[in-house]
Design an enzyme around this catalytic site. Structure first.
Site, mmCIF file in Angstrom:
data_model
loop_
_atom_site.group_PDB
_atom_site.id
_atom_site.type_symbol
_atom_site.label_atom_id
_atom_site.label_comp_id
_atom_site.label_asym_id
_atom_site.label_seq_id
_atom_site.Cartn_x
_atom_site.Cartn_y
_atom_site.Cartn_z
ATOM 1 N N ARG A 1 -32.781 -16.932 -29.772
ATOM 2 C CA ARG A 1 -32.217 -18.452 -30.092
ATOM 3 C C ARG A 1 -33.521 -19.151 -30.851
ATOM 4 N NH1 ARG A 1 -32.440 -21.879 -26.340
ATOM 5 N NH2 ARG A 1 -31.893 -20.554 -24.641
ATOM 6 N N TYR B 1 -21.525 -37.702 -47.989
ATOM 7 C CA TYR B 1 -20.750 -36.677 -47.451
ATOM 8 C C TYR B 1 -19.872 -37.149 -46.090
ATOM 9 C CZ TYR B 1 -19.065 -32.350 -45.429
ATOM 10 O OH TYR B 1 -18.283 -31.244 -44.899
ATOM 11 N N ASP C 1 -30.378 -35.543 -48.357
ATOM 12 C CA ASP C 1 -29.474 -34.109 -48.466
ATOM 13 C C ASP C 1 -29.572 -33.853 -50.027
ATOM 14 O OD1 ASP C 1 -27.207 -32.623 -48.656
ATOM 15 O OD2 ASP C 1 -25.920 -33.984 -47.284
ATOM 16 N N LYS D 1 -23.075 -24.053 -49.560
ATOM 17 C CA LYS D 1 -22.663 -24.428 -50.762
ATOM 18 C C LYS D 1 -23.648 -23.429 -51.602
ATOM 19 C CE LYS D 1 -20.115 -27.318 -48.408
ATOM 20 N NZ LYS D 1 -20.440 -28.621 -48.180
HETATM 21 C C1 PLP Z 1 -20.795 -29.403 -47.029
HETATM 22 C C2 PLP Z 1 -21.836 -30.644 -47.135
HETATM 23 C C3 PLP Z 1 -22.366 -30.928 -45.751
HETATM 24 C C4 PLP Z 1 -22.119 -30.439 -44.304
HETATM 25 O O1 PLP Z 1 -22.358 -28.935 -44.502
HETATM 26 P P1 PLP Z 1 -21.672 -28.016 -43.558
HETATM 27 O O2 PLP Z 1 -22.121 -26.628 -43.810
HETATM 28 O O3 PLP Z 1 -20.172 -27.766 -44.104
HETATM 29 O O4 PLP Z 1 -21.738 -28.248 -42.193
HETATM 30 C C5 PLP Z 1 -23.272 -31.951 -45.860
HETATM 31 N N1 PLP Z 1 -23.646 -32.490 -47.115
HETATM 32 C C6 PLP Z 1 -23.050 -31.980 -48.171
HETATM 33 C C7 PLP Z 1 -23.477 -32.989 -49.387
HETATM 34 C C8 PLP Z 1 -22.028 -31.212 -48.091
HETATM 35 O O5 PLP Z 1 -21.629 -30.934 -49.374
#
Ligand code: PLP
Length: 386
Positions: free
Chosen positions: A53, A105, A178, A203
């Site tokens: 973990r 997001y 982010d 992504k």
């Molecule tokens: C998809 C996304 C998230 C969330 O990520 P997950 O992997 O779906 O939990 C956060 N920020 C952005 C900009 C995203 O495109």
């Protein structure tokens, strides 16, 4: 072993820092599914790993590569982007004040308004493209964290990371970014003064729409980072070793994928800006876009592969366009090799700042002109019916 610090990011990515499996000589690293590690006869753990973990050699491979690509000190892998982003806030204390963007997001925005406020964080939304608004939202001694997303979903507004890092630090707050959409190919937030960079690795980092994962990378190993690591290990939202292995594989082609997709996005944005059925194209690479000059300074070599269009005839025609595409896939998410289209307002609901005539486009690796032709016929057919 080469001195990897002398190489450019493309080189680090292509060879995943020169990882080989020492035991077999394989040039592709092994996957370690083991949940536990052998203890030394004297009861110690000289190899440094105790239980999976917290410790796994397969996490270390992907984490080390990402740390190098972001120019950071350490990275952590999470079960999703949401697990990574929420861990940063869960490492704060109830009562702390945080500044977050108005446009971001949507699922994370929902978490901040529901769970984070319920848990006792004081969450303040600002337009982070406006430095005066950020300055006046900061409360020296009370604000502990500023969160940015740039370019921000799904309007692609661009925030000034270097200027906001400076404002945050003067107020005694950290800055976390982010950077899912910019990717380390186009922006390295830590170089601009951010303390933490987050990715939904679901992504672009993985890039093949076959792994859900999240990452955090820190500029320095401090006490806040130790708290974030504790959230990861105690809450247990870790990435599986198979997913971590796929993530390091995906990152090897990050630069070619992201640059090719961004070049297509630029071409599509320019062609769509001249389309009779489109009232606006939102893309940082277009000279008329409000954040363009800042993006040209902050993003190196490209503007990303995400754009949105507003359909002149309104919501029904926007939904009709998405219904009429053939090559584009109607699906949520972004950053894969296949291009996706989505009507965001119907996903995000009434609290969303997204206009109802907007379609979000994630540009993949198909030929840009094939993508344009498909969208063009869909816009025309939707227009006929509207
Ligand atoms: C998809 C996304 C998230 C969330 O990520 P997950 O992997 O779906 O939990 C956060 N920020 C952005 C900009 C995203 O495109």
């Amino acid at each position: 072993m080469s001195d990897w610090s002398k190489f450019q990011a493309e080189t680090l990515a292509a060879q995943a820092l020169g990882l080989i499996d020492e035991a077999s000589g394989a040039i592709i690293p092994a996957i370690h599914p083991s949940t536990t590690y052998l203890r030394d006869p004297d009861n110690g753990y000289r190899r440094g790993r105790i239980y999976a973990r917290a410790d796994n050699p397969t996490f270390e491979q992907a984490g080390a590569l990402l740390t190098a690509l972001e120019g950071g000190a350490d990275s952590l892998l999470f079960a999703s982007g949401m697990a990574a982003a929420t861990a940063v806030f869960l490492a704060l204390s109830p009562g702390d004040h945080v500044v977050v963007p108005k446009v971001m997001y949507w699922a994370f925005r929902a978490w901040l308004h529901e769970t984070a406020t319920h848990w006792g964080l004081r969450v303040e939304e600002v337009d982070t493209t406006d430095l005066d608004a950020v300055r006046s939202a900061l409360r020296p001694g009370e604000t502990r964290l500023v969160w940015l997303e740039s370019p921000a979903n799904p309007l692609w507004s661009v925030s000034d990371i270097a200027a906001i890092a400076d404002l945050a630090h003067r107020a005694g707050a950290r800055l976390a970014v982010d950077s899912t959409v910019a990717t380390p190919v186009f922006t390295r937030p830590l170089d601009l003064g951010a303390d933490i960079v987050m990715h939904s690795a679901t992504k672009y980092l993985n890039g093949h729409s076959d792994v859900v994962a999240g990452t955090l990378t820190t500029a320095k190993q401090d006490e806040f980072w130790a708290r974030i690591r504790q959230v990861l290990v105690r809450h247990g939202g870790i990435l599986g070793p198979f997913e971590a292995w796929l993530l390091q594989r995906g990152m090897r082609t990050l630069f070619v994928r992201v640059k090719a997709a961004a070049a297509s996005a630029q071409r599509l944005a320019e062609r769509l800006a001249a389309h009779g059925k489109v009232s606006a194209v939102l893309y940082p690479g277009l000279p008329g876009f409000p954040g363009h000059d800042l993006a040209a300074r902050q993003m190196r070599g490209g503007f990303g592969a995400m754009l949105s269009i507003r359909v002149k005839a309104g919501e029904a025609a926007a939904i009709g366009t998405a219904a009429n595409v053939d090559l584009w896939k109607r699906a949520t998410s972004l950053g894969g090799v296949e291009s996706l289209i989505e009507h965001r307002a119907s996903i995000e609901g009434p609290s969303s700042p997204v206009p109802s005539d907007l379609l979000r486009l994630s540009v993949g690796l198909e030929a840009a002109d094939d993508l344009f032709d498909d969208l063009d016929q869909a816009l025309r057919r939707a227009g006929e019916r509207a």
